[in-house]
Design a protein around this motif. Structure first.
Motif, mmCIF file in Angstrom:
data_model
loop_
_atom_site.group_PDB
_atom_site.id
_atom_site.type_symbol
_atom_site.label_atom_id
_atom_site.label_comp_id
_atom_site.label_asym_id
_atom_site.label_seq_id
_atom_site.Cartn_x
_atom_site.Cartn_y
_atom_site.Cartn_z
ATOM 1 N N SER A 30 0.841 -1.187 0.000
ATOM 2 C CA SER A 30 0.000 0.000 0.000
ATOM 3 C C SER A 30 0.885 1.249 0.000
ATOM 4 O O SER A 30 2.045 1.220 0.423
ATOM 5 C CB SER A 30 -0.922 0.011 1.221
ATOM 6 N N ARG A 31 0.340 2.335 -0.482
ATOM 7 C CA ARG A 31 1.104 3.573 -0.610
ATOM 8 C C ARG A 31 1.583 4.078 0.753
ATOM 9 O O ARG A 31 2.769 4.377 0.932
ATOM 10 C CB ARG A 31 0.245 4.640 -1.302
ATOM 11 N N THR A 32 0.674 4.173 1.715
ATOM 12 C CA THR A 32 1.053 4.720 3.023
ATOM 13 C C THR A 32 2.099 3.848 3.697
ATOM 14 O O THR A 32 3.059 4.357 4.290
ATOM 15 C CB THR A 32 -0.189 4.872 3.919
ATOM 16 N N ASP A 33 1.959 2.546 3.601
ATOM 17 C CA ASP A 33 2.947 1.647 4.202
ATOM 18 C C ASP A 33 4.314 1.832 3.549
ATOM 19 O O ASP A 33 5.348 1.831 4.230
ATOM 20 C CB ASP A 33 2.477 0.197 4.056
ATOM 21 N N ALA A 34 4.339 2.021 2.232
ATOM 22 C CA ALA A 34 5.611 2.249 1.545
ATOM 23 C C ALA A 34 6.250 3.556 1.995
ATOM 24 O O ALA A 34 7.467 3.623 2.226
ATOM 25 C CB ALA A 34 5.394 2.257 0.036
ATOM 26 N N LEU A 35 5.451 4.610 2.141
ATOM 27 C CA LEU A 35 5.976 5.899 2.591
ATOM 28 C C LEU A 35 6.538 5.798 4.004
ATOM 29 O O LEU A 35 7.628 6.302 4.305
ATOM 30 C CB LEU A 35 4.881 6.966 2.528
ATOM 31 N N GLY A 94 7.880 -3.019 6.452
ATOM 32 C CA GLY A 94 6.677 -2.496 7.071
ATOM 33 C C GLY A 94 5.632 -3.587 7.198
ATOM 34 O O GLY A 94 5.964 -4.776 7.308
ATOM 35 N N THR A 95 4.373 -3.216 7.153
ATOM 36 C CA THR A 95 3.313 -4.209 7.198
ATOM 37 C C THR A 95 3.355 -5.089 5.955
ATOM 38 O O THR A 95 3.243 -6.315 6.025
ATOM 39 C CB THR A 95 1.942 -3.514 7.302
#
Length: 227
Positions: A30-35, A94-95
């Motif tokens: 997911s975008r937020t997890d990558a950031l 991350g997740t």
């Protein structure tokens, strides 16, 4: 930062911090997890023993931080990721996301295994809205006014985490590091953004090399929340 300080940074040899995000066709993060994972990756290399004192990365880390703190995010999958993972660096998970950060390299001196990787194609989505901000987590507030690719946004998250680290006291750094650098990325509300950018918190102003105009405020970094 004053214009004179900026000029001095520009006059020094320029380096870039490479980050590689793993994006498999059938299982992109997911975008937020990558950031968030990219931001923690920057913090991990800043505080790694190899980056400090007489460590093997210490000189190049210092040279990079004395100039502009450029970061470039590239994507890899399959054999590309395995080749990148064999180079000296740190992988942060991350997740779902995996991001590998490498010691800084000269702008024109990328290792061939990384130079071959694509910068484009890092467009990622969030399948669900992010949850509440947990106590003890820093918040990297993103501008609601700018549209950035995921790769560009990952670099900006890294900048935000780095500026926040620089702004912390030694005691707060120790606490945050021992907790594993808890942080979240959120997009600020449009009506709250002007106050955030003038709040005195660390603000990332982009140099304008790619995607957005020079001087754009991209991220405001808020210190970890306490219970």
């Amino acid at each position: 930062m004053s214009s004179n300080e900026t000029d001095l940074r520009d006059e020094k040899p320029q380096f870039v911090l490479p980050l590689v995000v793993r994006i498999e066709r059938d299982a992109p993060p997911s975008r937020t997890d990558a950031l968030e994972t990219a931001a923690r990756a920057v913090l991990e290399i800043l505080t790694d023993d190899r980056s400090l004192g007489e460590g093997e990365w210490a000189r190049v880390m210092t040279d990079w931080q004395d100039a502009r703190i450029r970061k470039v995010v590239r994507r890899a999958r399959g054999a590309e990721w395995r080749r990148a993972s064999a180079l000296p660096g740190i992988t942060v998970t991350g997740t779902e996301a995996e991001v590998r950060v490498f010691p800084p390299v000269p702008l024109d001196g990328w290792p061939k295994e990384l130079a071959k990787l694509q910068v484009s194609g890092t467009d990622l989505d969030d399948p669900a809205a992010p949850g509440p901000v947990p106590d003890g987590a820093a918040v990297l507030w993103f501008s609601p006014e700018l549209d950035m690719s995921a790769g560009k946004a990952m670099a900006q998250a890294g900048h935000g985490a780095q500026l926040l680290w620089w702004a912390m006291t030694d005691a707060d750094r120790k606490t945050w590091r021992e907790a594993g650098f808890p942080l979240v990325v959120r997009t600020a509300a449009a009506d709250a953004w002007p106050a955030l950018t003038t709040s005195g918190l660390p603000v990332v102003r982009d140099a304008g090399f790619t995607e957005i105009a020079p001087g754009s405020c991209t991220v405001v970094s808020a210190f970890p929340r306490r219970a």
